[in-house]
Design a protein around this motif. Structure first.
Motif: not given
Length: 694
Positions: A535-540
């Motif tokens: 529920r907490l994602t990171v797109t670099l």
């Protein structure tokens, strides 16, 4: 035309020096100092029994004064017949052994290695501008010829950069040792003195040329020599001494409440910055007690970036509350050890007296002021390098409230805290293992030996709190929205405090963070308690590219899109966000990615009022309703922008309903705690109280 350069770099300008000598004319040479000022260094390198060639003697009294104290082997030469005749006549009776000869210094009749010293007072300075320096080089070559091994060329100079560079490079190429003494004016004499320091260049001839250059700088006649590695370093040191001398002259001859004069003091051995001193004068007409002439304020370690100490307005406010005629504000630097307040006072006392206001009595006591009487506390826990933003450090500091905080600071802008989180004691905090990072031995922590962890429920940045409070516009926590999912797209991770707070306390939330810098992602997870999950994602990647890609793909909408991304270009009047993020085309894409109830939340940091108006015009062309909230003591403001697709989204309806929405959001945050041993420290109603309709 001012004779005082505006910046240290101006000392490198040929135009500055040309104007200087033109303005001063013959009087320029008065500023080279008399015998009393020069004798300490001259006697160190030239002995009474030495044969001395005085190059370009002119009508200076220096040779006469040296003769009178026992220097009987002086050969004085000058190209001017008038000068030579005059000086011989002047000394014929009183100094029969002192002779003056009309000789061209570039072609002398003397034998090789026939002198132990050559003395030059201002001649090199005068000759260096002739024939693009060729005349001066010829003179230096001739000096080198007539000096014996171990002999010294001793040159009194104002150290015009092109002159020093010419001479130093000449002798370095010959393998001679080069030392430069800087003779600062004694404290208290600045009012009647010339601002620029006098330098004495001492070049020593060796039998065998030195394989590597010997370059040294000494402060005063007895200062310990500082070894330098290259000519450029020596030139830089000269500029710094000249700039400091000018600064001191200005401070000792006048006051100016509007200026923010500052200087950095470096560690003698390492050359690293140790203290930064900023001078703040009280405004004209201020009622200051007669005894309150001058004081030194020591900024606690870790507090340098606070508004009170880092901004012009803050320093003026600090000075006004201290109520001294002049306040010197001292900030301590990272990677330096400071024992205690007494040690800092002892170290600074000799230097800060140079900065006292004009007319201060000599016996005046100068108090050292501080917050709570201590130096504060700072512990560097990690250091690394980002390919995008350069070197950074992670440090723990003790705030003025007594709490402990962790900060991320990019050293290219060390006055700005990139991210900050509050620390709390924790027996379960995981051990940090670093790879290829420089670890620094910590100083004793001001707390117990228990380990520390980040409190995810505490947002250190006021603009983050307002961005969270902006979710009240979605009706989060209200009865009709119970169990309704909330989707957030956040551009800009920082230390991860904002997205982690959203994940831990906002019911049914999913957060996608877009972060350009992989190093920031690593720091956030390793040191700031950032914990990505489903529920907490990171797109670099690039935030603009991600927005364009999401719009192109279609099928995915967000209830809130937040921009919290800084601008690396410091030349623009807007430090957050970069200008491209508020172009109309991007704003339109943002709008199309929002749900009907959606809100666009922008952290705006803009010092340029015209630029701010232009940004607001573009935003309002896309979002009909904009609420703004300025942050006291900061440039930051947060814009809450609504799509305006229903009747309740205009300002007239939003503001009255926000009070209840704030209570519902507050309740929802407090009841949805998913983080272990943490609760939200936030007052939504208070944060939304001062909203303004744009």
């Amino acid at each position: 035309m001012s004779l005082l350069p505006r910046t240290a770099e101006e000392f490198s300008s040929a135009e500055y020096w040309e104007k200087f000598f033109k303005k001063r004319g013959e009087k320029a040479f008065e500023w080279y100092g008399d015998y009393n000022k020069l004798c300490g260094v001259l006697h160190k390198y030239i002995k009474a029994q030495h044969k001395v060639l005085v190059v370009g003697c002119g009508n200076s009294e220096l040779s006469e004064q040296l003769y009178d104290v026992g220097y009987k082997h002086l050969t004085n030469i000058d190209i001017s017949e008038t000068v030579v005749t005059h000086m011989n006549q002047r000394n014929a009776e009183r100094r029969p052994g002192l002779t003056f000869q009309q000789v061209d210094a570039t072609q002398t009749p003397y034998e090789d290695a026939s002198y132990q010293a050559a003395l030059d007072k201002g001649t090199l300075d005068a000759m260096a501008s002739e024939e693009e320096g060729a005349l001066a080089r010829n003179m230096l070559t001739e000096v080198g010829r007539v000096l014996s091994v171990g002999g010294r060329y001793v040159c009194v100079t104002l150290a015009q950069e092109s002159v020093i560079k010419l001479a130093v490079e000449h002798f370095v190429q010959l393998g001679w040792a080069v030392r430069l003494h800087c003779l600062q004016e004694e404290s208290g004499k600045e009012e009647d003195s010339f601002a620029l320091p006098v330098f004495i260049l001492v070049c020593t001839k060796f039998r065998q040329p030195m394989p590597t250059p010997i370059l040294e700088m000494c402060l005063g006649e007895d200062g310990a020599p500082t070894r330098l590695t290259e000519v450029a370093e020596l030139l830089s040191a000269v500029r710094e001494h000249q700039a400091y001398s000018v600064l001191r002259k200005r401070l000792r001859t006048g006051t100016d409440a509007s200026s923010n004069l500052s200087l950095t003091l470096c560690h003698t051995k390492s050359g690293l910055p140790r203290y930064t001193l900023t001078v703040q004068d009280c405004p004209p007409g201020a009622k200051v007690p007669r005894s309150n002439q001058f004081a030194i304020f020591i900024v606690p370690q870790g507090s340098e970036t606070a508004w009170l100490y880092s901004s012009s307005e803050g320093r003026r406010q600090l000075a006004a509350s201290a109520n001294f005629r002049r306040l010197v504000i001292v900030a301590m630097h990272r990677n330096q050890e400071y024992t205690d307040m007494q040690a800092v006072q002892s170290e600074l006392s000799p230097m800060v007296m140079d900065l006292a206001p004009p007319g201060m009595p000599a016996n005046q006591q100068v108090p050292f002021l501080s917050v709570g009487g201590d130096l504060g506390w700072r512990e560097e826990v990690s250091r690394g390098v980002s390919e995008l933003s350069g070197e950074y450090c992670v440090e723990n500091v003790k705030g003025e409230d007594g709490e402990l905080y962790r900060r991320l600071v990019f050293l290219s802008n060390a006055a700005l805290v990139q991210s900050e989180s509050r620390l709390v004691p924790s027996n379960t905090a995981s051990s940090h293992k670093k790879k290829n990072k420089k670890k620094v031995k910590p100083t004793p922590a001001p707390t117990s030996s228990t380990s520390l962890s980040v409190d995810s429920g505490f947002l250190c940045c006021a603009h983050h709190e307002i961005m969270v409070a902006g979710l009240a516009m979605l009706g989060v926590g209200m009865t009709q929205n119970k169990d309704v999912p909330v989707s957030v797209l956040l551009v800009g991770l920082g230390g991860g405090g904002l997205p982690q707070f959203l994940r831990d306390f906002v019911p049914n939330v999913t957060v996608e963070v877009v972060e350009l810098d992989p190093a920031v992602m690593e720091v956030a997870t390793e040191w700031f308690g950032f914990r990505p999950d489903d529920r907490l994602t990171v797109t670099l990647g690039d935030g603009l590219e991600r927005i364009c890609a999401l719009e192109k793909e279609g099928g995915r909408l967000f209830d809130a899109i937040m921009f919290d991304v800084d601008n690396k270009d410091s030349t623009v009047g807007m430090s957050c966000p970069p200008a491209a993020f508020v172009e109309t085309s991007i704003l339109q894409k943002v709008c199309s990615l929002l749900t009907p109830r959606g809100v666009f939340i922008l952290n705006l940091v803009c010092r340029d009022s015209a630029l701010r108006k232009s940004v607001l015009d573009r935003v309002s062309a896309v979002f009909p309703t904009i609420l703004s909230r300025k942050i006291e003591g900061e440039v930051n403001e947060v814009l809450l922008c609504s799509r305006g697709e229903n009747d309740t989204s205009d300002a007239a309806h939003i503001l009255p309903s926000l009070n209840q929405a704030a209570k519902s959001l507050q309740s929802a945050l407090c009841s949805n705690r998913t983080a272990p041993n943490s609760s939200p420290h936030i007052d939504i109603a208070e944060l939304l109280k001062d909203l303004k309709v744009e």
